[in-house]
Design a protein around this motif. Sequence first.
Motif, mmCIF file in Angstrom:
data_model
loop_
_atom_site.group_PDB
_atom_site.id
_atom_site.type_symbol
_atom_site.label_atom_id
_atom_site.label_comp_id
_atom_site.label_asym_id
_atom_site.label_seq_id
_atom_site.Cartn_x
_atom_site.Cartn_y
_atom_site.Cartn_z
ATOM 1 N N ARG A 74 0.890 -1.245 -0.085
ATOM 2 C CA ARG A 74 0.149 -0.010 -0.117
ATOM 3 C C ARG A 74 0.721 1.371 0.071
ATOM 4 N N ILE A 75 2.033 1.284 0.781
ATOM 5 C CA ILE A 75 2.756 2.356 0.683
ATOM 6 C C ILE A 75 3.521 2.490 -0.616
ATOM 7 N N VAL A 76 3.931 1.664 -1.080
ATOM 8 C CA VAL A 76 4.549 1.509 -2.577
ATOM 9 C C VAL A 76 3.541 1.988 -3.384
ATOM 10 N N GLU A 77 2.439 1.799 -3.378
ATOM 11 C CA GLU A 77 1.490 2.053 -4.287
ATOM 12 C C GLU A 77 0.920 3.485 -4.162
ATOM 13 N N ILE A 78 0.881 4.175 -3.062
ATOM 14 C CA ILE A 78 0.764 5.522 -2.867
ATOM 15 C C ILE A 78 1.710 6.374 -3.218
ATOM 16 N N PHE A 79 2.942 5.973 -3.307
ATOM 17 C CA PHE A 79 4.259 6.666 -3.712
ATOM 18 C C PHE A 79 4.435 6.743 -5.332
ATOM 19 N N GLN A 80 4.047 5.694 -5.777
ATOM 20 C CA GLN A 80 4.233 5.265 -6.967
ATOM 21 C C GLN A 80 3.209 6.071 -7.897
ATOM 22 N N LYS A 81 2.345 6.686 -7.333
ATOM 23 C CA LYS A 81 1.203 7.369 -8.025
ATOM 24 C C LYS A 81 1.726 8.873 -8.424
ATOM 25 N N ILE A 82 2.738 9.379 -7.334
ATOM 26 C CA ILE A 82 3.379 10.539 -7.394
ATOM 27 C C ILE A 82 4.551 10.500 -7.887
ATOM 28 N N GLY A 83 5.095 9.507 -8.745
ATOM 29 C CA GLY A 83 6.221 9.358 -9.520
ATOM 30 C C GLY A 83 7.525 8.748 -8.832
ATOM 31 N N TYR A 98 1.818 15.052 3.394
ATOM 32 C CA TYR A 98 0.269 15.271 3.968
ATOM 33 C C TYR A 98 -0.386 14.427 2.840
ATOM 34 N N TYR A 99 0.093 14.286 1.641
ATOM 35 C CA TYR A 99 -0.622 13.376 0.820
ATOM 36 C C TYR A 99 -0.685 11.832 1.098
ATOM 37 N N PHE A 100 0.678 11.534 1.566
ATOM 38 C CA PHE A 100 0.879 10.219 2.142
ATOM 39 C C PHE A 100 -0.147 9.738 3.246
ATOM 40 N N ALA A 101 -0.207 10.684 4.142
ATOM 41 C CA ALA A 101 -0.905 10.479 5.162
ATOM 42 C C ALA A 101 -2.502 10.276 5.209
ATOM 43 N N LYS A 102 -2.740 11.033 4.230
ATOM 44 C CA LYS A 102 -4.235 11.242 4.109
ATOM 45 C C LYS A 102 -4.675 9.880 3.184
ATOM 46 N N GLU A 103 -3.968 9.423 2.148
ATOM 47 C CA GLU A 103 -4.295 8.359 1.444
ATOM 48 C C GLU A 103 -3.974 7.338 2.399
#
Length: 341
Positions: free
Chosen positions: A112-121, A228-233
């Motif tokens: 899930r962490i990898v998925e969140i950060f892959q969305k922003i490059g 901020y983006y990561f925590a809320k996602e």
Amino acid sequence: MADKIQQLRNEINQSTASTQEELEAYRIKFISRKSVLGELFNEMKNVAPEERKAYGQAVNEVKQLAEDKFRSLIDGLEDSKENTGSKAPIDLTLPPMVNLGTVHPLTIIHNRIVEIFQKIGFNVADGPEIEDDFHNFTALNFPENHPAREMQDTFFIESNPDIALRTHTSSVQIRIMENQKPPFRTLAPGRVYRNEAISARAHCFFHQVEGFFVDKNVGLVDLKQTLYYFAKELFGQDTKVRFRPSYFPFTEPSAEMDISCNICKGKGCNICKYSGWVEILGSGMIDPNVLENCGIDSEEYTGFAFGMGIERIAMLKFQVNDLRLYSENDVRFLNQFKNMS
């Protein structure tokens, strides 16, 4: 001789076997190489030539009878075992019962962490778990004999004190920056090791995710908005975030990030120590010395870095109060996560 053959035929037909021992005794007597049938075949040389054909045929028939009887005794013994006890009848209309495994909770959070950060490059990188002093400490602005090295109790290789089990995945950051040219936007998940007493809140090994972004004109606002983006996602859009000043040798300025406790919703509980806040990661702007150690011009490039423990995130996400459960492989614990992957 014909009487002996008939006697064996009768004996075979009347044979029974209710135990494994009786079955083995039958096999030895009638089936094995040294059986009574073997003796009959040896008698072939004493039979008159004109009678040998009929004699051989009769002995072969008895041999076939003995083998067929042996198979029937095996089947009868197995059937008696299955019918022993008070087993419920099999319902053939039921769907097949398949005991499937499940994705480990730490793997769920990692993905899930990898998925969140892959969305922003962000891309994903990996590195060795056995590291040298330069990549694990020196390049990250830990001078030799500096007190900051004592922040992390390290497993050193006894035969070579320059080699150790990595204490953080920040070493991957160094390997990327010294071998590639910026910009970098990289995530480095992996297992790390620290010589700590094992308890409900600590372990001698755990899993960490290091992230860093290096480019021209990267500022603190980029770090804050990314986190901020990561925590809320990950924790939900209602999650509140705060930053507190901290110290890490490889970042300046440095900060720890807290989120509002998702268990008590900020009201206060034993998980957040009744503060309403839970620390989830450390972060900061990459120290210029770290960039220079990797051959990157700190006047031209800046960057930020952050690191978090996957176990800590999983404890908050799944409300688990003992991180030792993650490495004990108790199927009763793991089966609770079957529908979460």
